[in-house]
Design a protein around this motif. Structure first.
Motif, mmCIF file in Angstrom:
data_model
loop_
_atom_site.group_PDB
_atom_site.id
_atom_site.type_symbol
_atom_site.label_atom_id
_atom_site.label_comp_id
_atom_site.label_asym_id
_atom_site.label_seq_id
_atom_site.Cartn_x
_atom_site.Cartn_y
_atom_site.Cartn_z
ATOM 1 N N PHE A 17 28.801 43.923 42.241
ATOM 2 C CA PHE A 17 29.813 43.202 43.009
ATOM 3 C C PHE A 17 29.340 43.018 44.450
ATOM 4 N N GLN A 18 29.875 41.983 45.086
ATOM 5 C CA GLN A 18 29.509 41.668 46.464
ATOM 6 C C GLN A 18 30.313 42.488 47.465
ATOM 7 N N ASP A 19 31.562 42.781 47.133
ATOM 8 C CA ASP A 19 32.397 43.555 48.056
ATOM 9 C C ASP A 19 33.208 44.568 47.267
ATOM 10 N N LEU A 20 33.642 45.595 47.947
ATOM 11 C CA LEU A 20 34.309 46.722 47.310
ATOM 12 C C LEU A 20 35.601 46.307 46.614
ATOM 13 N N ALA A 21 36.341 45.400 47.226
ATOM 14 C CA ALA A 21 37.600 44.963 46.626
ATOM 15 C C ALA A 21 37.362 44.396 45.229
ATOM 16 N N ALA A 22 36.282 43.643 45.073
ATOM 17 C CA ALA A 22 35.955 43.093 43.760
ATOM 18 C C ALA A 22 35.615 44.209 42.784
ATOM 19 N N GLY A 23 34.877 45.211 43.239
ATOM 20 C CA GLY A 23 34.539 46.335 42.380
ATOM 21 C C GLY A 23 35.768 47.106 41.942
ATOM 22 N N MET A 24 36.708 47.301 42.850
ATOM 23 C CA MET A 24 37.944 48.011 42.499
ATOM 24 C C MET A 24 38.762 47.221 41.486
ATOM 25 N N ARG A 25 38.760 45.908 41.604
ATOM 26 C CA ARG A 25 39.487 45.081 40.624
ATOM 27 C C ARG A 25 38.871 45.234 39.234
ATOM 28 N N GLN A 26 37.548 45.345 39.187
ATOM 29 C CA GLN A 26 36.882 45.552 37.897
ATOM 30 C C GLN A 26 37.317 46.865 37.266
ATOM 31 N N LEU A 27 37.383 47.915 38.079
ATOM 32 C CA LEU A 27 37.789 49.217 37.555
ATOM 33 C C LEU A 27 39.256 49.204 37.157
ATOM 34 N N ASP A 28 40.106 48.648 38.002
ATOM 35 C CA ASP A 28 41.550 48.649 37.744
ATOM 36 C C ASP A 28 41.918 47.828 36.509
ATOM 37 N N SER A 29 41.152 46.773 36.256
ATOM 38 C CA SER A 29 41.452 45.911 35.115
ATOM 39 C C SER A 29 40.836 46.402 33.811
ATOM 40 N N GLY A 30 39.995 47.444 33.898
ATOM 41 C CA GLY A 30 39.349 47.964 32.699
ATOM 42 C C GLY A 30 38.073 47.245 32.331
ATOM 43 N N ARG A 31 37.633 46.312 33.178
ATOM 44 C CA ARG A 31 36.378 45.612 32.878
ATOM 45 C C ARG A 31 35.168 46.515 33.109
ATOM 46 N N SER A 32 35.336 47.558 33.914
ATOM 47 C CA SER A 32 34.273 48.552 34.061
ATOM 48 C C SER A 32 34.868 49.936 33.819
ATOM 49 N N ASP A 33 34.032 50.821 33.315
ATOM 50 C CA ASP A 33 34.473 52.198 33.045
ATOM 51 C C ASP A 33 34.316 53.092 34.265
ATOM 52 N N ILE A 34 33.347 52.757 35.114
ATOM 53 C CA ILE A 34 32.961 53.609 36.231
ATOM 54 C C ILE A 34 32.654 52.729 37.435
ATOM 55 N N LEU A 35 33.058 53.172 38.615
ATOM 56 C CA LEU A 35 32.652 52.513 39.848
ATOM 57 C C LEU A 35 31.847 53.503 40.678
ATOM 58 N N LEU A 36 30.625 53.135 41.006
ATOM 59 C CA LEU A 36 29.776 53.974 41.847
ATOM 60 C C LEU A 36 29.849 53.463 43.277
ATOM 61 N N TRP A 37 30.235 54.355 44.197
ATOM 62 C CA TRP A 37 30.375 53.945 45.592
ATOM 63 C C TRP A 37 30.284 55.191 46.467
ATOM 64 N N ASP A 38 30.452 55.004 47.738
ATOM 65 C CA ASP A 38 30.399 56.102 48.691
ATOM 66 C C ASP A 38 31.319 57.245 48.271
ATOM 67 N N LEU A 39 30.818 58.476 48.379
ATOM 68 C CA LEU A 39 31.564 59.655 47.935
ATOM 69 C C LEU A 39 32.854 59.845 48.727
ATOM 70 N N GLY A 40 32.794 59.613 50.023
ATOM 71 C CA GLY A 40 34.000 59.748 50.832
ATOM 72 C C GLY A 40 35.096 58.815 50.376
ATOM 73 N N PHE A 41 34.717 57.575 50.067
ATOM 74 C CA PHE A 41 35.706 56.611 49.579
ATOM 75 C C PHE A 41 36.268 57.048 48.236
ATOM 76 N N ALA A 42 35.392 57.504 47.353
ATOM 77 C CA ALA A 42 35.846 57.924 46.028
ATOM 78 C C ALA A 42 36.857 59.059 46.132
ATOM 79 N N ASP A 43 36.541 60.068 46.942
ATOM 80 C CA ASP A 43 37.433 61.217 47.064
ATOM 81 C C ASP A 43 38.744 60.841 47.754
#
Length: 287
Positions: free
Chosen positions: A189-215
């Motif tokens: 994905f180009q931006d984090l918002a797009a990546g989060m939409r993928q995770l929230d919609s079930g199109r991806s199983d896992i989102l890899l990103w900064d640990l601070g953001f994840a926690d």
């Protein structure tokens, strides 16, 4: 007599250690009235802090006051410059434009989720204070039972284009195929918002990103997200100034040293759901 001398030597060493620790703690003090003495080139100046308000949990807009930014880095910057007795203001903009703005002299410091890299340090000076890491964000309950990167085989993984997370995922994909297992389905994905939409919609199983953001995401929405695992990259994060601004580098280092000695940096981390163990001693890196 030798035994007695050993005791005396040990006692003397212990006393010296206590004295050294006391001296170190005594030095860790805020002195806002001594700006002209400690940082003469900054006296009377307002420090311009560059930040992107769309980089939670590091910098984000306060929901109760849209004009105010909060977050790990925003709070650290405020506390650091308050400790030094410096005036400051936030200059908000897109993350990718902040470092060029520092180099061009348009802002004084970029303080926002910035990784130290030797190539970057050729053009700016750093004060580092935090270990960087990657978090694997999954739906609450971790339905796919992901416990490590080796579990990516046959799963769909979202990551930022050109990121260290992309490199790690592609390397694991090759390992999966070499072991005769299902390949990793990759969702860049180009931006984090797009990546989060993928995770929230079930199109991806896992989102890899900064640990601070994840926690921080898990802390804010524990019924929605979970951290499957974390990878500590060995990289560090810090604030960056233009090359040669010695007083500003010193002010940042001094302030962070005080915050760390008092436990205030760890408290800021905890406030936003970031693991306090990611703190590292403030260190100046000029190259």
């Amino acid at each position: 007599m030798a035994f007695k001398n050993g005791i005396l030597l040990a006692a003397s060493a212990f006393a010296a250690l206590l004295a050294l620790t006391a001296a170190s703690n005594a030095q860790a003090a805020c002195e806002p009235s001594k700006v002209a003495e400690k940082y003469p080139s900054l006296a009377g100046k307002t420090i311009k802090i560059g930040a992107d308000p769309q980089t939670p949990p590091y910098v984000m807009r306060d929901k109760s006051n849209f004009d105010k930014v909060i977050g790990v880095d925003a709070d650290l910057a405020r506390a650091t410059f308050d400790c030094a007795g410096l005036k400051y203001e936030f200059v908000l903009g897109g993350w990718s434009g902040l470092l060029p703005a520092v180099m061009a002299g348009q802002i004084d410091v970029m303080w926002d989720n910035l990784y130290y890299k030797p190539a970057r340090a050729k053009t700016v000076d750093f004060v580092t204070y935090m270990k960087a890491g990657t978090g694997a964000l999954v739906p609450a309950g971790n339905p796919k039972k992901v416990a490590s990167i080796e579990d990516f085989c046959g799963k769909t993984v979202a990551f930022g284009l050109g990121s260290v997370e992309e490199q790690a995922t592609r390397k694991q994909d090759e390992a999966c195929k070499a072991a005769g297992k299902d390949a990793v389905t990759m969702m860049p994905f180009q931006d984090l918002a797009a990546g989060m939409r993928q995770l929230d919609s079930g199109r991806s199983d896992i989102l890899l990103w900064d640990l601070g953001f994840a926690d921080a995401s898990v802390k804010e929405s524990p019924t929605k997200y979970a951290r499957a695992f974390a990878i500590i990259s060995g990289l560090t994060m810090g604030a960056a100034t233009a090359n040669g601004n010695a007083d500003l580098v010193k002010a940042i280092h001094d302030g962070l040293t005080v915050l760390q000695a008092r436990g205030e940096q760890a408290a800021i981390f905890q406030k936003y759901g970031v693991d306090p163990s990611l703190e590292v001693p403030a260190e100046v890196k000029l190259d």
